[in-house]
Enzyme design. Structure first.
Site, PDB file in Angstrom:
ATOM      1  N   ALA A 169       0.882  -0.947   0.042  1.00 24.71           N
ATOM      2  CA  ALA A 169      -0.074   0.037   0.152  1.00 24.71           C
ATOM      3  C   ALA A 169       0.832   1.235   0.140  1.00 24.71           C
ATOM      4  O   ALA A 169       2.124   1.205   0.156  1.00 24.71           O
ATOM      5  CB  ALA A 169      -0.879   0.294   1.123  1.00 24.71           C
ATOM      6  N   LYS A 185      -4.050   5.105   4.390  1.00 27.02           N
ATOM      7  CA  LYS A 185      -3.226   4.011   3.757  1.00 27.02           C
ATOM      8  C   LYS A 185      -4.322   3.310   2.806  1.00 27.02           C
ATOM      9  O   LYS A 185      -5.215   2.721   3.197  1.00 27.02           O
ATOM     10  CB  LYS A 185      -2.839   2.966   4.731  1.00 27.02           C
ATOM     11  CG  LYS A 185      -1.989   1.898   4.483  1.00 27.02           C
ATOM     12  CD  LYS A 185      -1.449   0.906   5.499  1.00 27.02           C
ATOM     13  CE  LYS A 185      -0.603  -0.311   5.150  1.00 27.02           C
ATOM     14  NZ  LYS A 185      -0.155  -1.032   6.329  1.00 27.02           N
ATOM     15  N   ASP A 331       6.890  -7.645  11.612  1.00 26.68           N
ATOM     16  CA  ASP A 331       7.394  -7.024  10.445  1.00 26.68           C
ATOM     17  C   ASP A 331       8.086  -5.548  11.252  1.00 26.68           C
ATOM     18  O   ASP A 331       7.716  -4.751  10.576  1.00 26.68           O
ATOM     19  CB  ASP A 331       6.212  -6.600   9.302  1.00 26.68           C
ATOM     20  CG  ASP A 331       6.814  -6.391   8.060  1.00 26.68           C
ATOM     21  OD1 ASP A 331       8.319  -6.639   7.829  1.00 26.68           O
ATOM     22  OD2 ASP A 331       6.289  -5.996   7.103  1.00 26.68           O
TER      23      ASP A 331
END
Length: 545
Positions: A169, A185, A331
């Site tokens: 994104a 986003k 992440d």
């Protein structure tokens, strides 16, 4: 050599043929003619591009190293050149295809323990900062599908130029009709259209390459790619949604865990507020955050924040997630971690400010069940205390096996086994200098087959913990040019407490409870001694002689 060329050619034709059949199947079963038409042109082209690149790389290795003696200086020189060429070809492929290919490139850039340095450097220097950008027309297309309106109608202000773009994104700055500044986003449309097909293509190519070239065995990477995408629901094999609402729920659950389970640092960890009325599965509106990336050391220092203190906060934050919450942000690379001065606290007389860590991109979380969380905590406790028997015990429980538990410990710590079990206090500390980098590269190349076997053997959840570990190590390296002994003490404390709490919850008699209490006291004494030793070590380093 002619037979090798035939194998490469056969591989390219086979993958292209499969691509045509896959595209035809997609068209026949699709309820969306526009998307189906797009797939008929994009999927075969992407698959052919993948096949040619993969065959080209495989052929380059076999042809360039043919007949060159193992261990010779000439072979090492040629191998370096082939690694570099192949890394650049793979980088070009990732940028052309985008989507999960960018994710793949980002992950390869974190695998110092397995992937040659040329790949790590090439991917790391490009994949975080050069992701594809969707056009404003594509962004409008997403808005119209989700809200039936263009961005300028949904928001009072909307900047058509994104401030950041990632593999899945990109983010735009906007202002709501009541005047609040927000970050929006928006999912890349090309990702939504081709994600499932791309995933199948990558899996097919990796498996086929292994069949033709048995030494090329990266099948374990497929599991990591599957877990690296946000949760999606599917109609047939086409993605129906890559769910940003799940990401929003993850962010709120993460902060709730800190408030309930880790209140001592809850104020120091933050995630942007979600505007639910302006969010859908493909579009997420959040509070706009002013902060700097955790690897921007100079700006961090200008804010009055001590990078050492920030490193400790990062280590404690993720240790609490892994060993106490069992709900882990998987992440945590530098682009997903911001820092700002703690809003509720004024600066000291010397201008020092406490850091607050801002967690972004909550799409990839993993829940650890009780046994996995306890065993993983026990393993890290054993690593910090150089307890070889416990390292083996917990590694076996996590799936490493009798033959590869030492290698598993080495991958977690980036240290060879003799350093892992070294009783010296700083046995796990990485200095980050050239000699250590070369040592790690040599270690990786020497055990490449064993490492690949281990990664195929480990459960998916542990593969994601390894990825998280790699990301955090990279953050530490940026803040310290190596790793800090104090961060390992933090990890040791949190993991040890998790083990103690697990034992306490299972104590069914007074004697068992009393034994756990003695363990707790002994651990406190050990950590007290380690802190004294750390203080003396720092004092000695600060002396001019």
């Amino acid at each position: 050599m002619a037979s090798l060329w035939r194998v490469a050619t056969k591989f390219s034709l086979l993958t292209a043929a499969v691509g045509g059949g896959t595209a035809a199947t997609l068209i026949a079963t699709s309820d969306d003619p526009k998307t189906a038409l797009k797939l008929t042109t994009t999927v075969p082209r992407r698959l052919f591009r993948d096949a040619v690149t993969a065959a080209n790389i495989a052929f380059d290795y076999e042809y360039s190293l043919w007949g060159v003696p193992e261990g010779s200086t000439e072979r090492e020189k040629i191998k370096h050149e082939v690694h570099l060429r192949s890394a650049q070809k793979l980088q070009e492929l990732c940028f052309k295809n985008g989507g999960i290919y960018i994710k793949l490139g980002q992950h390869l850039g974190q695998l110092e323990y397995l992937v040659p340095e040329e790949y790590v450097t090439t991917m790391r220097n490009s994949m975080l900062n050069r992701c594809p950008v969707s056009s404003y027309e594509q962004i409008c297309e997403v808005f119209e599908k989700e809200f039936g309106e263009t961005p300028d109608k949904v928001f009072a202000e909307f900047d058509p130029v994104p401030i950041a773009s990632a593999s899945l994104a990109q983010v735009h700055v906007a202002r709501t009709h009541d005047g609040k500044k927000v970050a929006v986003k928006v999912q890349h449309t090309h990702l939504t259209d081709t994600a499932a097909a791309d995933n199948a293509i990558v899996e097919f190519i990796v498996n086929t390459l292994h069949r033709f070239f048995p030494n090329f065995d990266y099948r374990w990477l497929i599991d990591e790619i599957n877990d690296s995408l946000p949760k999606a629901s599917y109609v047939g094999i086409l993605p129906h949604e890559l769910d940003f609402l799940m990401e929003a729920k993850n962010s709120e659950k993460c902060l709730e865990n800190f408030r309930k389970l880790s209140p001592h640092i809850a104020n120091y960890v933050y995630a942007p507020k979600v505007y639910w009325n302006l969010s859908t599965s493909k579009l997420l509106t959040m509070e706009f955050m002013d902060g700097v990336h955790v690897n921007d050391v100079k700006t961090i220092q200008k804010l009055g924040i001590n990078p050492h203190e920030l490193s400790i906060l990062v280590s404690q934050t993720f240790a609490e997630m892994m060993f106490k919450h069992g709900f882990v942000h998987c992440d945590p690379h530098a682009a997903n971690l911001l820092v700002r001065p703690l809003p509720s606290e004024k600066s000291s007389i010397l201008g020092r400010r406490k850091p607050q860590l801002i967690l972004l991109d909550h799409g990839l979380y993993k829940e650890l069940d009780f046994d996995t969380r306890t065993n993983y905590a026990g393993l890290w406790k054993a690593l910090v205390f150089s307890d070889a028997n416990s390292i083996k015990e917990y590694s076996l429980k996590l799936g490493a096996g009798e033959d590869l538990y030492a290698l598993f410990a080495g991958i977690l710590t980036m240290r060879p086994w003799d350093r892992v079990v070294d009783p010296s206090m700083d046995h796990l500390v990485i200095q980050g200098d050239e000699s250590e980098r070369l040592e790690l590269q040599m270690y990786a190349s020497e055990y490449v087959q064993e490492i690949s076997d281990l990664l195929r053997r480990l459960p998916r959840v542990i593969l994601l913990m390894l990825k998280t570990n790699d990301c955090l190590r990279a953050v530490n390296n940026a803040l310290f040019q190596g790793s800090s002994l104090e961060t390992f003490l933090i990890i040791g404390k949190v993991s040890s407490k998790a083990v103690i709490d697990a034992k306490m919850s299972q104590s069914k008699s007074f004697l068992a409870w009393f034994s756990v209490e003695l363990d707790k006291i002994w651990l406190e004494l050990r950590f007290w001694g380690m802190h004294i030793a750390l203080w003396l070590l720092q004092l000695r380093k600060s002396l001019p002689y």
